[in-house]
Design an enzyme around this catalytic site. Structure first.
Site: not given
Lengths: 372, 269
Positions: B96, B218, B246
Site C-alpha cells: 500500500s 481492491d 487490499h
C-alpha cells in the site's frame, strides 16, 4: 435447545448478525438486521458485500484496518461503523467480528454481530465536540500565557531605562546645587527621587516574578542548605546592618529549580529582617517530614501581624504597610507562593502582633524509587 | 545511532540467508501483517521487519509532524535503516502506502535496492481530471471521522498497554486489538498524508526493477491504478491475483508468496 428455537433466536435476536466471505460477500443475515436496513433477504444474500453498507470513509477503514486485524488475530472487537440502509437510513453501530475456519481447505468465513448505538453515538459526538473545545481552549490559553509572560518581561525591562534617566536627572540637579535646602522644591525633588526608587523596586520585583514561569532546565536535586546560604550571601549587607542571627539546621534535599529556592529563602529572610521589632532579628529554621511531604518553618521575632491578614500578605501587590512606613512592593510573598505552588507545595504563616511570625511551606519528599 | 534507529523503527531481523529482504507495512497496520509471508523466505533471506514511526511499536516520540508531512520523511527513514544496518541490494517489499515510500527511497538511492515488490500501490488516491484514483477529497474527510469515533476510548483504556505492563492478565482485554495500534492524532495525520498525496510523477524516476502485485477486486487500490503504476514505471512487471481486498498477503498468502517467488526466480536467470 430445539432447532426452531435456535433459528428464532438467530433471526430475531436483539442485535444484527451476518456472515460474510473474505471478499465481503454476505452469505447469511438475520431478520433483525434486515429490518434495520429495510432490505429483503433476497436483495442481499450473495448479491451484496458488507462494504456496500458503508460510507467511503468507513470502507477505507474496513480495508486498511478492520480486515487486516481480523485476519491477523482471528477476531476484532468494538469497531464503530455507520451502516447505510435503504433510502436515508443510517445506523451507528458497534461491530464485533470473528473468523471461522469451517474446513481446512476452504476459505474462512466471518461472523459479524452488529449492535445499534444511535443514542450512545450522540453522546459520543457531544463528548468529541467537548474534547475538541477543551483542547482548543487549552491551546489558546497556553498561547495567551506565553504572550503575557513575554509582555510582562519586556514591559518591565523596558520601563527601567526611562526611570533610570529620571533618577539620574534628579541626581544631577541635586549635585548642581540648584535646589535650596529646606525649600518647597527640595521636598518635591525628594518625592520624585523616592517615587522613582519605589518604581525601580517594583519593576525589579515584577521582573523576578515574571521569571518564575520561565522555562527552566527542569527539576534537579536541590540542597535547601545550599539555597539558604546563597540567599544569605545576597542579603549579606542587610544581615550585617541589622545584626541579624540566622539559625539553620541540616535541611533535606528536594527536587526543584535551585534558583527559585534561593529566591524563596531570600524573600522570606529579607521580610523577617525588614519587618523586625525593636529586638535584633533572630531567624530560626526547622523542618519536619510527614507522609510524602517536608514542611520547612522559618520563624522570626519580628513585628508580626494579625492572623486574619494571612491571605492578604500573599496577594499580588498587596501590603499591610504603606510604602512610606516600610518600603516594599507587595510582590515578594506572592512570588514565594507561586514558587512553592510550582513545586507542588503550599505556603502559609502563623503570626501574632509583636510576637513574630512563622512562615512555612511544604515540598514533596524525593521519590527514591524514581531518583537514585 | 544504530541503537536509536533500531528502537525508533522497532527493527526486527530474522532468517538465515545473506540477501537482505525488507518488509514495509501499509497504512493502519504494523510489521505483524507480514506474519504469513516471512516464513516462506526465512531460509534464503536476511529478513528486516520494522514499524514506520507512529505505527505499531515504533518510538512515538520520534513522530515529527513536519518531517512526516509527506512520504519523503518515511523514505528517508528507509534509507537511514539501510545505512545503519549496512544493507545493500535490498529486495524491498512494500504494501500500500509503503510501495510509494519504497519508490521514493529507490529514486533517491537506487544503489541500495535490488528490486521492489509493490503490493497494492497507489501513487494518488484522489480522482484528478483524467486520472482515476478511486476517491474524492470528501471520502478522506469521512475516513478521518471514522478514525475519530474509533479512537474515542484511546486515552483512558488503551494507555496502560502502551505504557507497557507485560504479563498482567487484567490488561488482556485491552491488548485485544493491540496489533496495528496508533495514537489517534498520528493516525489522522498519517491518513491525510497517505490518502491526499500525489506521487504520480515519481514513478518514472525509478530505475530499480519492480513487481506490482495487484489484487482483485481492491477498492483501496483498484486494478486501473495498479496498471497505471505498471505503465509509468520503466522496469516494472505486473501480476494480478484473484484475491479480493487490499491485503492479499493476509487473505491469500500462498498466492502472494508464489507471485513473489516466481518474480524473484525469473530475475535471477
Amino acid at each position: 435447545m430445539k432447532t426452531e428455537d435456535a433459528i428464532d433466536l438467530y433471526e430475531n435476536a436483539p442485535c444484527g448478525y451476518l456472515t460474510m466471505q473474505s471478499d465481503g460477500n454476505i452469505i447469511k443475515i438475520n431478520s433483525t438486521l434486515l429490518n434495520w436496513l429495510n432490505f429483503e433477504r433476497s436483495e442481499i444474500v450473495n448479491k451484496k458485500a458488507f462494504r456496500d453498507f458503508l460510507s467511503m470513509g468507513d470502507k477505507i477503514y474496513l480495508e486498511t484496518h478492520f480486515m487486516s486485524l481480523l485476519q491477523m488475530q482471528g477476531d476484532v472487537t468494538e469497531i464503530s461503523l455507520e451502516l447505510i440502509g435503504k433510502g436515508t437510513i443510517r445506523i451507528p453501530t458497534l461491530i464485533n467480528a470473528k473468523q471461522i475456519q469451517q474446513d481446512f481447505n476452504k476459505q474462512p468465513v466471518y461472523l459479524i454481530s452488529v449492535l445499534g448505538i444511535t443514542h450512545r453515538k450522540m453522546y459520543e459526538e457531544e463528548l468529541l465536540i467537548a474534547q475538541k473545545k477543551a483542547e482548543e481552549t487549552t491551546h489558546r490559553l497556553k498561547e495567551m500565557n506565553k504572550v503575557l509572560e513575554r509582555f510582562a518581561y519586556t514591559a518591565s525591562h523596558d520601563l527601567q531605562a526611562p526611570l533610570n534617566a529620571i533618577s539620574g536627572m534628579v541626581h544631577i540637579l541635586e549635585k548642581k546645587n540648584v535646589i535650596q535646602a529646606g525649600s518647597e522644591e527640595e521636598l518635591i525633588f525628594s518625592k520624585i527621587a523616592s517615587n522613582a526608587e519605589l518604581m525601580k523596586m517594583m519593576i525589579r520585583d515584577l521582573l523576578e516574578y515574571s521569571k518564575i514561569d520561565e522555562k527552566s532546565s527542569g527539576f534537579e536535586a536541590v540542597s535547601l542548605n545550599e539555597a539558604c546560604n546563597l540567599a544569605l550571601e545576597i542579603l549579606d549587607g542587610e544581615v550585617q546592618k541589622n545584626e541579624a542571627i540566622i539559625n539553620i539546621p541540616d535541611l533535606p534535599e528536594v527536587m526543584g529549580v535551585k534558583i527559585q529556592f534561593v529566591r524563596l529563602f531570600q524573600n522570606l529572610f529579607s521580610n523577617a529582617i525588614k519587618y523586625r521589632s525593636e529586638k535584633n532579628p533572630v531567624i530560626t529554621l526547622s523542618w519536619e517530614k510527614k507522609d510524602d511531604f517536608h514542611t520547612i518553618y522559618v520563624q522570626d521575632n519580628g513585628m508580626g501581624f494579625e492572623q486574619v491578614d494571612e491571605s492578604k500578605i500573599f496577594g499580588f501587590m498587596e501590603r499591610l504597610h504603606s510604602h512610606d512606613s516600610i518600603a516594599g512592593t507587595g510582590i515578594g510573598l506572592s512570588a514565594c507562593k507561586r514558587i512553592v505552588e510550582k513545586h507542588g507545595g503550599r505556603i502559609g504563616v502563623k503570626s501574632n502582633p509583636n510576637k513574630g511570625s512563622t512562615f512555612y511551606f511544604t515540598i514533596s519528599v524525593i521519590d527514591e524509587s524514581k531518583h537514585h | 545511532m544504530e541503537k536509536d534507529i533500531i528502537s525508533r523503527n522497532y527493527i526486527n531481523r530474522l532468517g538465515n540467508g545473506n540477501e537482505p529482504m525488507m518488509f514495509s507495512h501499509g497504512y493502519g497496520c504494523d510489521q505483524n501483517m507480514w506474519r504469513f509471508i516471512t516464513p516462506a523466505f526465512e531460509k534464503d533471506y536476511d529478513i528486516i521487519l520494522f514499524d514506520h514511526v507512529g505505527s505499531g511499536n515504533s518510538d512515538e516520540q520520534a513522530y515529527n509532524v513536519e518531517k512526516y508531512n509527506d512520504l519523503n520523511g518515511y523514505a528517508d527513514d528507509i534509507i537511514e535503516i539501510c545505512e545503519v544496518l549496512k544493507l545493500e541490494k535490498v529486495t524491498y517489499v512494500g504494501h500500500s502506502v509503503s510501495s510509494i515510500i519504497g519508490i521514493l527511497a529507490a529514486a533517491k538511492r537506487p544503489e541500495l535496492f535490488k528490486k521492489l515488490i509493490l503490493i497494492g500501490p497507489s501513487p494518488c488516491y484522489i480522482n484528478n481530471d483524467e486520472y482515476y484514483g478511486g476517491f474524492s477529497k470528501m471520502d478522506i474527510d469521512e475516513l478521518i471521522e471514522t478514525l475519530e469515533s474509533n479512537y474515542l476510548g484511546w486515552s483512558s483504556s488503551i494507555t496502560p498497554v502502551i505504557a507497557g505492563t507485560p504479563g498482567k492478565p487484567e490488561f488482556s482485554e485491552e491488548l485485544h486489538n493491540s496489533f496495528c495500534r496508533m495514537n489517534p492524532k498520528i493516525a489522522k495525520h498519517f491518513a491525510r498524508v497517505t490518502f491526499l498525496g500525489d506521487n504520480r510523477e515519481d514513478l518514472s524516476k525509478v530505475t530499480v526493477p519492480a513487481l506490482i502485485i495487484q489484487s482483485h477486486p481492491d477498492i483501496i487500490a483498484p486494478v486501473e491504478v495498479g496498471k497505471f503504476v505498471y505503465k509509468e514505471m520503466p522496469k516494472s512487471s505486473y501480476t494480478q491475483l484473484e484475491s479480493p481486498g487490499h491485503c492479499p498477503h493476509l487473505t491469500e498468502p500462498e498466492q502472494t508468496i508464489r507471485a513473489m517467488k516466481s518474480y524473484l526466480k525469473k530475475l535471477k536467470i
